[in-house]
Design a protein around this motif. Structure first.
Motif, mmCIF file in Angstrom:
data_model
loop_
_atom_site.group_PDB
_atom_site.id
_atom_site.type_symbol
_atom_site.label_atom_id
_atom_site.label_comp_id
_atom_site.label_asym_id
_atom_site.label_seq_id
_atom_site.Cartn_x
_atom_site.Cartn_y
_atom_site.Cartn_z
ATOM 1 N N VAL A 82 56.328 29.001 107.004
ATOM 2 C CA VAL A 82 55.586 27.771 107.282
ATOM 3 C C VAL A 82 56.252 27.039 108.435
ATOM 4 N N VAL A 83 55.457 26.668 109.436
ATOM 5 C CA VAL A 83 55.945 25.839 110.534
ATOM 6 C C VAL A 83 55.036 24.613 110.632
ATOM 7 N N THR A 84 55.543 23.578 111.232
ATOM 8 C CA THR A 84 54.739 22.380 111.424
ATOM 9 C C THR A 84 54.899 21.889 112.851
ATOM 10 N N SER A 85 53.956 21.093 113.285
ATOM 11 C CA SER A 85 54.014 20.579 114.652
ATOM 12 C C SER A 85 54.882 19.323 114.704
ATOM 13 N N ARG A 86 54.976 18.745 115.872
ATOM 14 C CA ARG A 86 55.751 17.525 116.039
ATOM 15 C C ARG A 86 55.012 16.294 115.542
ATOM 16 N N ALA A 87 53.737 16.442 115.148
ATOM 17 C CA ALA A 87 52.992 15.312 114.577
ATOM 18 C C ALA A 87 53.527 15.022 113.177
ATOM 19 N N ALA A 88 53.952 13.796 112.961
ATOM 20 C CA ALA A 88 54.616 13.447 111.705
ATOM 21 C C ALA A 88 53.651 13.371 110.532
ATOM 22 N N ASP A 89 52.407 13.011 110.780
ATOM 23 C CA ASP A 89 51.422 12.884 109.709
ATOM 24 C C ASP A 89 50.033 13.107 110.292
ATOM 25 N N PRO A 97 46.997 14.712 120.203
ATOM 26 C CA PRO A 97 46.795 16.167 120.226
ATOM 27 C C PRO A 97 47.964 16.922 120.855
ATOM 28 N N ASP A 98 48.669 16.287 121.811
ATOM 29 C CA ASP A 98 49.782 16.965 122.468
ATOM 30 C C ASP A 98 50.895 17.310 121.487
ATOM 31 N N LEU A 99 51.125 16.447 120.482
ATOM 32 C CA LEU A 99 52.172 16.724 119.508
ATOM 33 C C LEU A 99 51.787 17.887 118.592
ATOM 34 N N GLY A 100 50.489 18.080 118.377
ATOM 35 C CA GLY A 100 50.039 19.193 117.558
ATOM 36 C C GLY A 100 50.208 20.545 118.225
ATOM 37 N N ARG A 101 50.461 20.535 119.529
ATOM 38 C CA ARG A 101 50.636 21.787 120.266
ATOM 39 C C ARG A 101 52.093 22.222 120.335
ATOM 40 N N GLU A 102 53.004 21.372 119.895
ATOM 41 C CA GLU A 102 54.429 21.653 119.996
ATOM 42 C C GLU A 102 55.034 21.800 118.599
ATOM 43 N N PRO A 103 55.836 22.828 118.362
ATOM 44 C CA PRO A 103 56.447 22.996 117.035
ATOM 45 C C PRO A 103 57.620 22.044 116.839
ATOM 46 N N ALA A 104 57.766 21.562 115.602
ATOM 47 C CA ALA A 104 58.929 20.737 115.285
ATOM 48 C C ALA A 104 60.177 21.592 115.153
ATOM 49 N N ASP A 105 60.031 22.768 114.556
ATOM 50 C CA ASP A 105 61.187 23.634 114.301
ATOM 51 C C ASP A 105 60.676 25.041 114.004
ATOM 52 N N LEU A 106 61.258 26.031 114.653
ATOM 53 C CA LEU A 106 60.860 27.418 114.431
ATOM 54 C C LEU A 106 61.976 28.237 113.797
ATOM 55 N N SER A 107 62.967 27.556 113.244
ATOM 56 C CA SER A 107 64.126 28.275 112.700
ATOM 57 C C SER A 107 63.788 29.084 111.453
ATOM 58 N N ASP A 108 62.683 28.742 110.766
ATOM 59 C CA ASP A 108 62.322 29.462 109.543
ATOM 60 C C ASP A 108 61.451 30.683 109.797
ATOM 61 N N LEU A 109 61.176 30.974 111.060
ATOM 62 C CA LEU A 109 60.345 32.143 111.350
ATOM 63 C C LEU A 109 61.068 33.417 110.943
ATOM 64 N N PRO A 110 60.320 34.423 110.488
ATOM 65 C CA PRO A 110 60.954 35.701 110.139
ATOM 66 C C PRO A 110 61.531 36.368 111.373
#
Length: 272
Positions: A82-89, A97-110
Motif C-alpha cells: 500500500v502506498v499513498t500520495s502526498r495528499a493528507a486527506d 491534484p498535484d499532491l495526488g500525483r506524488e508519493p508520500a513514501d515508497l519504502s514499503d514497495l516490494p
C-alpha cells in the motif's frame, strides 16, 4: 406547434412517449423526462438529486485498503503493498491534484529486481474509491488471464489518495517498464462506480523530453459491468495494448488498439 394543454399539476409524458421509452433502454442519459406544468416531474427531480448524492458519496467514500489487500492476495502475484500520495486527506486530494500525483513514501514497495517483472500493476482509488472496491480485483484477474503467458506482473500495489501519475513513480521504483493503473473514474450523474485503465510504457521522464504527459498514455474507460464495458472486453484491450507497447517501444498516441481488428479477422477465418 399548438400550445400545450394545462395539466393541473399532473405529470405529462412526452406526446411520443413510446419513442422515448424505447430510446431510453439504449442509454443511461436522462432523456424524455416529461413535465408537470412548466417544470420536470417531482419524481425526476428527486432521481436527479439522488444521483448527485451518489456521485458525491462515491468521491468521498474512503477506500478500505485492508479489505482490498486481502482480496488482491488471491491474484497470486505476491503480497500487495500500500502506498499513498502526498495528499493528507480527501479534502486536500480534491483541492490539490498535484499532491495526488506524488508519493508520500515508497519504502514499503516490494523488492523487484530489474527485469523480474514486465508489468507493474497499480490499483488506485482515484475519484471513485467505490469503483475500485467494486471492480478492481475482478478486473485485475481478467487482465492477468488475458495477458500472454510469458508476460510477468509485479505484486499488486494499492494506491490511496492517488492520481494516475502516481503510478509512474511506482513503476520507476520497481524498475518495471510497462505500467497499468486501474483507477476509479470521476463519478457522473448516471454512473458512480466506473473504473478506468491507464497504460504507460517507459514511465520515466528521462525517456521523454518534456516529461510524461497524458499523450504518452493509453486509456480504457467506462468499465462497470453490466451497463458499461465488461471485464473480459476491457482486459482483452489492455492485453493487446501491453503487447503493442512492448513491441513498439512506447505507448500513447502512437499506439493503437488492434484487438477489435484481430477479433474481426478471426471471425472471417472462421467463416472460411
Amino acid at each position: 406547434m399548438s400550445a400545450p394543454e394545462r395539466s393541473g399539476g399532473t405529470e405529462r409524458r412526452p406526446a411520443d412517449g413510446a419513442f422515448w421509452d424505447a430510446l431510453r433502454t439504449t442509454t443511461q442519459s436522462r432523456i424524455g423526462l416529461g413535465r408537470t406544468g412548466d417544470a420536470l416531474p417531482t419524481r425526476r427531480v428527486l432521481e436527479f438529486a439522488a444521483a448527485h448524492a451518489a456521485a458525491r458519496d462515491a468521491v468521498h467514500q474512503p477506500l478500505d485498503a485492508d479489505d482490498l489487500v486481502a482480496r488482491a492476495r488471491d491474484l497470486g502475484l505476491g503480497e500487495p503493498a500500500v502506498v499513498t500520495s502526498r495528499a493528507a486527506d480527501r479534502g486536500e486530494y480534491l483541492r490539490r491534484p498535484d499532491l495526488g500525483r506524488e508519493p508520500a513514501d515508497l519504502s514499503d514497495l516490494p523488492t523487484v529486481s530489474d527485469g523480474a517483472a514486465d508489468v507493474a500493476l497499480v490499483l488506485a482509488d482515484g475519484l471513485s474509491p467505490r469503483a475500485l472496491t467494486d471492480h478492481g480485483v475482478a478486473l485485475a484477474a481478467a487482465i492477468l488471464a488475458a495477458l500472454p503467458p510469458d508476460v510477468t506482473v509485479s505484486p499488486p500495489i494499492i494506491a490511496t489518495q492517488s492520481r494516475v501519475a502516481l503510478g509512474d513513480h511506482v513503476a520507476r521504483a520497481l524498475g518495471v517498464r510497462t505500467l497499468l493503473v486501474l483507477i476509479g473514474e470521476r463519478p457522473g450523474l448516471s454512473v458512480a462506480d466506473s473504473l478506468g485503465i491507464y497504460l504507460t510504457h517507459r514511465a520515466d521522464p528521462d525517456d521523454f523530453g518534456a516529461g510524461v504527459t497524458d499523450a504518452h498514455r493509453n486509456c480504457i474507460s467506462n468499465i462497470h459491468p453490466p451497463e458499461g464495458l465488461g471485464y473480459t472486453d476491457a482486459a482483452r484491450i489492455a492485453a493487446s495494448l501491453v503487447v503493442g507497447a512492448r513491441r513498439l517501444g512506447r505507448s500513447g498516441v502512437d499506439l493503437k488498439d488492434t484487438s477489435r481488428a484481430e477479433l474481426d479477422a478471426s471471425d472471417l477465418r472462421g467463416l472460411g
